[in-house]
Design a protein around this motif. Structure first.
Motif, mmCIF file in Angstrom:
data_model
loop_
_atom_site.group_PDB
_atom_site.id
_atom_site.type_symbol
_atom_site.label_atom_id
_atom_site.label_comp_id
_atom_site.label_asym_id
_atom_site.label_seq_id
_atom_site.Cartn_x
_atom_site.Cartn_y
_atom_site.Cartn_z
ATOM 1 N N GLU A 1 10.257 9.238 3.027
ATOM 2 C CA GLU A 1 10.520 7.794 4.102
ATOM 3 C C GLU A 1 9.889 7.991 5.378
ATOM 4 O O GLU A 1 9.567 6.840 6.148
ATOM 5 N N SER A 2 9.447 9.208 5.652
ATOM 6 C CA SER A 2 8.919 9.263 7.306
ATOM 7 C C SER A 2 7.295 8.891 6.939
ATOM 8 O O SER A 2 6.815 8.455 8.035
ATOM 9 N N GLU A 3 6.800 9.162 5.598
ATOM 10 C CA GLU A 3 5.506 8.797 5.581
ATOM 11 C C GLU A 3 5.242 7.417 4.863
ATOM 12 O O GLU A 3 4.418 6.518 5.378
ATOM 13 N N LEU A 4 5.994 7.101 3.999
ATOM 14 C CA LEU A 4 5.778 6.043 3.133
ATOM 15 C C LEU A 4 6.903 5.021 3.182
ATOM 16 O O LEU A 4 7.064 4.239 2.185
ATOM 17 N N VAL A 5 7.604 4.957 4.220
ATOM 18 C CA VAL A 5 8.727 3.946 4.561
ATOM 19 C C VAL A 5 9.868 4.292 3.593
ATOM 20 O O VAL A 5 10.741 4.834 3.886
ATOM 21 N N LYS B 1 0.842 -1.075 -0.057
ATOM 22 C CA LYS B 1 -0.011 -0.058 0.085
ATOM 23 C C LYS B 1 1.164 1.286 0.027
ATOM 24 O O LYS B 1 0.419 2.058 -0.714
ATOM 25 N N TYR B 2 1.876 1.338 0.661
ATOM 26 C CA TYR B 2 2.900 2.273 0.709
ATOM 27 C C TYR B 2 3.463 2.626 -0.839
ATOM 28 O O TYR B 2 3.492 3.694 -1.220
ATOM 29 N N ILE C 1 0.400 4.061 -2.985
ATOM 30 C CA ILE C 1 0.331 5.550 -2.842
ATOM 31 C C ILE C 1 1.630 6.404 -3.293
ATOM 32 O O ILE C 1 1.369 7.213 -3.985
#
Lengths: 372, 171, 330
Positions: free
Chosen positions: C223-227, C134-135, C138
């Motif tokens: 990276e802090s939102e979507l890894v 899912k990341y 998005i």
């Protein structure tokens, strides 16, 4: 602009944020129901680092629980030490010598600066700025080195004793602390304010994001910098003075914007106030013993005791129930972020994922303290 | 008038039987290993000794009314703690209320239920803060908060079938 | 133009070497640059001043297992990293490094470059989509909406350059700017073009940052939102290729900016032109990319799109209009 919307269709999906995710700074899991990039519903799922400290407290003596306190909020461990020492001293009727009180305040405030520096770094990391992290860690290293000198450990302190503190501070520590304060004051305007506080992207990311109204603070029991960023002038150090805090002249920064920027400003200014407290405490440091005469085995009278301290994250309460035995009969830890996080679901409704994570960062979570 | 006096007079109509004590001092806050000793009522306790200004003991049925009065007085719910009195066969629930700034007043509200039938009404309708604290107390003591919207495990695993803070819990 | 097989082979090897070296050593430069900005020293252990670090990284990445998780679309998942590299390397065929170093002088090279840049977006889209994460999903939708949006003002600003030079051939555009910095498109005194062209340059530069997914516009990677965004499921060389593709896109973007606005291989004082001027210019631009990345926090996807639709597009359109009027009037 973030325009809260309601889902127009039922094409939502569930996004599991965590328990391993860079933005949760620990093992917090948030179950997000998403409509595209908008959050329809957010449910924090706790307990991934739950260690049942309260049961451990019942199993051992009062003194044996002291090391546990540092393992909850590892960023402001000395405040947790302090809180536990205060409630037991209250129950057992122990008087703390003034020098020990001053040393407690100095170390706790140094620890608070350390905690806020780390929050500052982590919050900026959440917003995608990596460089400030290393600037803050540079300063934080100085605090840790100072505290290591007196407490013997770098992060999980077990420094307070019932009736005093473990080690006395020496001239080197005092000189080092003064030098640190000068250094931080010099670096603050350049490395912190010029680079970040006045940065247009930063301002756009935190202004008007994550609005927490004062009424919401009351309903959810929110305390600490989060409440003070919502215009609530409540600081345990001022409102229910403990230790020797009434001796010092310091302000409680309060901002009324209720957004992430306000919480940011509160914490940044609190560092300045902590520095003021440390300076005054160093100037007025009395001579004398650092430990009161305390019996080897404490057996407080049966009864109900409560004490609150202000940690870097808010009000930490200890509800202690004694039955006259050498063990606590019951200890309830009221940790600040447990309550602060409980409004996450309500605030993030209709928010963008990126904004929600910026908001999560502004709450300053320490997960072991929530899960205990 | 001190804030706790005001709160006490607001609370006293709930306890008409006249059990409230005028005494300020230790002999009332001494509490005791036998929690049953106190009958419902409001007692002023010594703040510097116990950390709270008022000690309110009420029946589980009165809890909503007490919380309602405290909500009107502008209090917030700070924490909920359970205590297991194994010998007396009772569970005690301690609610701590506090004011966000201004005057100083801490109110401790206590209520007792039988260990065999641990049911109390929920405060979530009045204080949303109670939601997670009640779930935690349910987690640790098996206390059933009647009317809670989502009384599930919060800190322990979803499939846990024990309540670890009960004094007779054996791991 | 000479068309012997040796000519083609020489350029093939040369471009691959240039691309490979850049892909490897820009990572090193980025780490060293970031370290300087952050007051630390960066890689120092492998070789002199850590110069062999990219080699060590490469060996590590290649020796790792290429993990293909369950439930992904195997073919697309494996193809996406390659697709990230191909358009960037192909673009280099039409870039004029100097008056006589250019693999293929196409008439429509500007058009080709933009077509290839649009293809690069597919690597992110397909990689994110095929991952079944899912990341990543998005991330790939973000990448598409961002890249599509930023192509509009970018093309508008390129049209201003094309209007001035009267050609879609990169070599002609560069030749048109020879003879000192006052003839470069950004400062062009002739017809008063400097009035609008520096705005064009600014818009173009912002767009290249967004097009190459660099901070502060690295929405796809965030990276802090979507890894790690579309790269979440990639390990070993799959990840390595994405990284290299990203750096190559930066090189291509810098080359394009240099040719379109900074006079290509021209010396600022109009003295001895040569390929070294070209290289100096692109590396200054790349350093600026690195500098920006380590200074600013990340924006947010809707703020990024608002910046594009509400500011950059109107400004670039007005800019185009004024440029056209200037050409007509003088």
């Amino acid at each position: 602009m973030t325009v809260p919307i309601s889902p127009r269709h039922d094409e939502t999906f569930v996004l599991n944020l965590g328990p391993q995710h860079p933005a949760t700074h620990g093992v917090l899991r948030v179950k997000l129901t998403m409509d595209g990039e908008y959050i329809v519903k957010a449910e924090p799922v706790l307990g991934y680092i739950h260690r049942m400290h309260e049961k451990m407290a019942e199993a051992g003596t009062f003194a044996q629980f002291m090391p546990n306190t540092a393992r909850m909020d590892y960023l402001h461990a000395l405040a947790f030490n302090h809180g536990w020492a205060l409630v037991v001293e209250k129950a057992a009727g122990i008087e703390v010598p003034p020098r020990a009180e001053y040393i407690r305040v100095i170390t706790v405030e140094l620890n608070r600066i350390h905690s806020h520096l780390l929050w500052w770094a982590a919050n900026l990391l959440d917003l995608g700025a990596f460089t400030p992290l290393l600037y803050a860690f540079d300063d934080r290293e100085q605090v840790i080195d100072l505290l290591e000198r007196v407490t013997g450990s770098r992060l999980t302190y077990s420094y307070m004793r019932f009736g005093g503190v473990l080690n006395d501070i020496d001239e080197d520590f005092i000189a080092g602390t003064r030098a640190f304060l000068v250094r931080l004051r010099e670096r603050m305007p350049v490395f912190y304010h010029d680079l970040v506080t006045s940065n247009i992207i930063f301002i756009k990311r935190v202004k008007d994001i994550g609005i927490i109204t004062p009424e919401m603070c009351r309903r959810y029991g929110v305390t600490g910098p989060v409440a003070r960023g919502s215009g609530i002038n409540y600081d345990v150090r001022k409102d229910e003075p403990y230790s020797v805090y009434p001796h010092f002249d310091f302000d409680v920064p309060v901002f009324h914007e209720c957004d992430s920027m306000a919480r940011y400003m509160v914490r940044v200014q609190e560092m300045e106030q902590s520095m003021r407290i440390i300076e005054q405490a160093l100037d007025a440091l009395p001579d004398g013993p650092i430990m009161a005469k305390v019996p080897k085995m404490l057996k407080p009278e049966a009864g109900y005791y409560y004490s609150a301290v202000e940690t870097a994250r808010g009000l930490l309460g200890h509800r202690l129930v004694c039955n006259g035995d050498k063990n606590p009969y019951k200890l309830k830890l009221r940790s600040p972020t447990f309550s602060n996080l409980s409004l996450f679901g309500e605030v993030t409704q209709g928010m963008l994922l990126a904004d929600a994570l910026a908001f999560l960062g502004s709450l300053d979570l320490v997960i072991p303290e929530i899960d205990r | 008038m001190e804030r706790y006096e005001k709160t006490r007079s607001a609370l006293s109509p709930l306890f008409p039987s006249g059990h409230e004590s005028e005494a300020v001092g230790t002999e009332e806050s001494e509490a005791d290993s036998s929690p049953q000793q106190r009958l419902p009522g409001v007692v002023v306790t010594e703040y510097s000794r116990t950390g709270s200004h008022l000690d309110v003991v009420c029946l589980p049925d009165q809890l909503m009314a007490v919380a309602g009065v405290l909500e009107d007085e502008g209090f917030f719910l700070e924490s909920i703690a359970g205590v297991d009195w194994l010998e007396q066969g009772q569970l005690e629930i301690i609610y701590d209320f506090n004011l966000l700034g201004g005057d100083q007043c801490r109110v401790m509200v206590r209520t007792f239920v039988d260990r065999s039938e641990p049911v109390v009404p929920t405060l979530t309708g009045i204080f949303p803060a109670a939601d997670w604290h009640e779930r935690e107390t349910f987690d640790f003591y098996g206390l059933h908060f009647q009317g809670h919207p989502d009384l599930t495990r919060i800190l322990l695993p979803e499939d846990a079938d024990y309540h670890p803070l009960l004094k007779d819990f054996m791991p | 133009m000479e068309t012997s097989i040796w000519h083609a082979l020489l350029y093939l090897v040369g471009i691959l070497a240039f691309a490979g070296l850049n892909a490897a050593y820009l990572g090193y430069c980025e780490r060293k640059g970031a370290a300087r900005i952050q007051r630390r020293s960066g890689p120092t252990e492998v070789g002199y001043a850590g110069l062999l670090q990219p080699l060590a990284d490469g060996i590590k990445l290649m020796s790792k297992q290429l993990l293909v998780p369950k439930g992904v679309d195997g073919i697309i998942f494996r193809a996406a990293p390659i697709l990230a590299m191909v358009p960037a390397i192909t673009s280099m065929a039409v870039i004029p490094f100097s008056g006589n170093i250019q693999a293929r002088a196409m008439e429509l090279s500007v058009l080709l470059l933009f077509a290839l840049a649009a293809l690069a977006m597919f690597a992110i889209l397909l990689g994110g989509w095929a991952s079944g994460n899912k990341y990543a999903l998005i991330s790939s939708t973000r990448a598409v909406s961002q890249t599509l949006a930023y192509e509009i003002p970018m093309l508008f600003t390129v049209i201003t350059v094309v209007l001035i030079s009267g050609s879609l051939n990169l070599q002609d555009i560069a030749l048109d700017q020879q003879g000192g910095f006052w003839r470069w498109n950004i400062f062009r005194i002739e017809n008063g073009h400097f009035l609008t062209m520096w705005i064009s340059f600014l818009i173009f530069f912002i767009c290249t940052i967004a097009e190459t997914n660099r901070a502060p516009f690295d929405m796809a990677e965030a990276e802090s939102e979507l890894v790690a965004g579309f790269m979440t499921e990639y390990g070993s060389m799959g990840f390595g290729l994405f990284m290299m593709g990203e750096y190559l896109n930066i090189v291509v973007a810098a080359c394009l900016t240099t040719v379109l606005f900074l006079g290509g291989w021209d010396c600022p004082l109009g003295l001895i032109p040569g390929v070294w001027w070209f290289l100096i210019k692109i590396y200054i631009l790349i350093f600026t990319f690195i500098w920006i990345r380590w200074t600013f926090p990340r924006t947010q996807i809707y703020k990024l799109l608002n910046l594009n639709w509400k500011i950059l597009i109107p400004f670039s359109m007005v800019n185009l209009l004024i440029t056209a009027v200037l050409i007509k009037v003088f």
